[in-house]
Design a protein around this motif. Structure first.
Motif, PDB file in Angstrom:
ATOM      1  N   LEU A  83       2.168   2.201  -3.614  1.00  0.00           N
ATOM      2  CA  LEU A  83       1.243   2.433  -4.727  1.00  0.00           C
ATOM      3  C   LEU A  83       1.554   3.751  -5.428  1.00  0.00           C
ATOM      4  O   LEU A  83       1.919   4.742  -4.792  1.00  0.00           O
ATOM      5  CB  LEU A  83      -0.206   2.411  -4.240  1.00  0.00           C
ATOM      6  N   THR A  84       1.418   3.721  -6.713  1.00  0.00           N
ATOM      7  CA  THR A  84       1.681   4.881  -7.560  1.00  0.00           C
ATOM      8  C   THR A  84       0.351   5.549  -7.911  1.00  0.00           C
ATOM      9  O   THR A  84      -0.716   4.990  -7.633  1.00  0.00           O
ATOM     10  CB  THR A  84       2.370   4.416  -8.856  1.00  0.00           C
ATOM     11  N   PRO A  85       0.389   6.714  -8.530  1.00  0.00           N
ATOM     12  CA  PRO A  85      -0.872   7.320  -8.972  1.00  0.00           C
ATOM     13  C   PRO A  85      -1.692   6.380  -9.873  1.00  0.00           C
ATOM     14  O   PRO A  85      -2.914   6.352  -9.795  1.00  0.00           O
ATOM     15  CB  PRO A  85      -0.421   8.572  -9.733  1.00  0.00           C
ATOM     16  N   GLN A  86      -1.009   5.578 -10.694  1.00  0.00           N
ATOM     17  CA  GLN A  86      -1.727   4.656 -11.582  1.00  0.00           C
ATOM     18  C   GLN A  86      -2.367   3.498 -10.820  1.00  0.00           C
ATOM     19  O   GLN A  86      -3.368   2.947 -11.273  1.00  0.00           O
ATOM     20  CB  GLN A  86      -0.770   4.079 -12.646  1.00  0.00           C
ATOM     21  N   THR A  87      -1.791   3.108  -9.682  1.00  0.00           N
ATOM     22  CA  THR A  87      -2.295   1.943  -8.944  1.00  0.00           C
ATOM     23  C   THR A  87      -2.979   2.313  -7.625  1.00  0.00           C
ATOM     24  O   THR A  87      -3.374   1.430  -6.869  1.00  0.00           O
ATOM     25  CB  THR A  87      -1.147   0.955  -8.650  1.00  0.00           C
ATOM     26  N   SER A  88      -3.134   3.606  -7.369  1.00  0.00           N
ATOM     27  CA  SER A  88      -3.709   4.045  -6.085  1.00  0.00           C
ATOM     28  C   SER A  88      -5.130   3.537  -5.859  1.00  0.00           C
ATOM     29  O   SER A  88      -5.572   3.429  -4.722  1.00  0.00           O
ATOM     30  CB  SER A  88      -3.670   5.563  -5.973  1.00  0.00           C
ATOM     31  N   SER A  89      -5.825   3.164  -6.935  1.00  0.00           N
ATOM     32  CA  SER A  89      -7.189   2.635  -6.790  1.00  0.00           C
ATOM     33  C   SER A  89      -7.210   1.300  -6.050  1.00  0.00           C
ATOM     34  O   SER A  89      -8.272   0.858  -5.602  1.00  0.00           O
ATOM     35  CB  SER A  89      -7.832   2.468  -8.170  1.00  0.00           C
ATOM     36  N   ALA A 100      -5.679   0.742  -3.172  1.00  0.00           N
ATOM     37  CA  ALA A 100      -5.427   0.948  -1.740  1.00  0.00           C
ATOM     38  C   ALA A 100      -6.546   0.411  -0.860  1.00  0.00           C
ATOM     39  O   ALA A 100      -6.279  -0.320   0.108  1.00  0.00           O
ATOM     40  CB  ALA A 100      -5.184   2.431  -1.450  1.00  0.00           C
ATOM     41  N   VAL A 154       0.846  -1.205   0.000  1.00  0.00           N
ATOM     42  CA  VAL A 154       0.000   0.000   0.000  1.00  0.00           C
ATOM     43  C   VAL A 154       0.877   1.250   0.000  1.00  0.00           C
ATOM     44  O   VAL A 154       0.586   2.227  -0.685  1.00  0.00           O
ATOM     45  CB  VAL A 154      -0.982  -0.006   1.190  1.00  0.00           C
ATOM     46  N   SER A 155       1.976   1.219   0.727  1.00  0.00           N
ATOM     47  CA  SER A 155       2.854   2.393   0.811  1.00  0.00           C
ATOM     48  C   SER A 155       3.604   2.651  -0.494  1.00  0.00           C
ATOM     49  O   SER A 155       4.143   3.744  -0.688  1.00  0.00           O
ATOM     50  CB  SER A 155       3.860   2.241   1.960  1.00  0.00           C
ATOM     51  N   GLU A 195       0.193   0.304 -15.154  1.00  0.00           N
ATOM     52  CA  GLU A 195       1.438   1.062 -15.281  1.00  0.00           C
ATOM     53  C   GLU A 195       2.099   0.867 -16.650  1.00  0.00           C
ATOM     54  O   GLU A 195       3.248   1.262 -16.846  1.00  0.00           O
ATOM     55  CB  GLU A 195       2.386   0.693 -14.137  1.00  0.00           C
TER      56      GLU A 195
END
Length: 191
Positions: free
Chosen positions: A48-54, A56, A45-46, A176
């Motif tokens: 996660l990128t903007p592309q994978t933040s969904s 969380a 979780v820490s 990504e």
């Protein structure tokens, strides 16, 4: 409350019900590996990128469920300690939720016919590590199950969880725009 008890200095720990066992007891191995997995998911979780933040919220939900699994694995199956978190309804709902996520991610990513190498983006690689830690957790739970009675409701969930981590790792690579690498000696195995 003190964080240290000194019992561990002698290689022992206390489990639910105040029973003292060796730190390498099958029960301690099983819930310890589940705890390791939970910590690893927190790490993911820490990262996660903007592309994978969904991802969380669902990863945090998995952490909640892993605490329940860990509680049940740590809980000796005596009548006085049968306060399991994973009852049949909870287990069925959690497993169904994972299956829905697996299906959604599998239907989104490109089809694969051969084994792929674990890796890709940092998030996907970390999710693949979570898959393998889940498999180890499952093995430790099976070892415990072969020695004593456990809450069998955790088995389906933990088995499906490793499939989820495979599917979500592929989805993270997709989000990504990271290509996956197939295992060069793999025959076509997925149809």
């Amino acid at each position: 409350m003190k964080i240290y008890t000194r019992a561990g200095d002698k290689g022992k720990t206390q489990i639910i019900g105040h029973q003292v066992v060796q730190k390498d007891d099958a029960r301690v191995e099983a819930y310890g590996t589940t705890d390791e997995l939970n910590s690893w998911v927190g790490y993911i979780v820490s990262t996660l990128t903007p592309q994978t933040s969904s991802l969380a919220n669902e990863l945090e939900e998995i952490q909640q469920l892993l605490f329940d699994v860990g509680n049940d694995v740590a809980n000796p199956a005596s009548e006085s300690h049968r306060e399991y978190k994973f009852d049949p309804e909870t287990a069925a709902e959690a497993t169904k939720w994972l299956e829905e996520k697996i299906d959604a991610y599998t239907n989104t990513v490109p089809k694969v016919k051969k084994f792929i190498l674990p890796g890709g983006s940092k998030v996907a690689a970390a999710l693949q590590v979570a898959r393998t830690v889940t498999r180890r957790s499952e093995r430790r739970i099976v070892t415990l199950k072969n020695q004593t009675t456990i809450n069998n409701e955790v088995m389906g969930f933990i088995n499906r969880l490793s499939d989820y981590f495979f599917a979500v790792a592929r989805y993270a690579n997709y989000l990504e725009k990271q290509d996956e690498v197939t295992y060069r000696n793999s025959k076509e195995i997925f149809r």
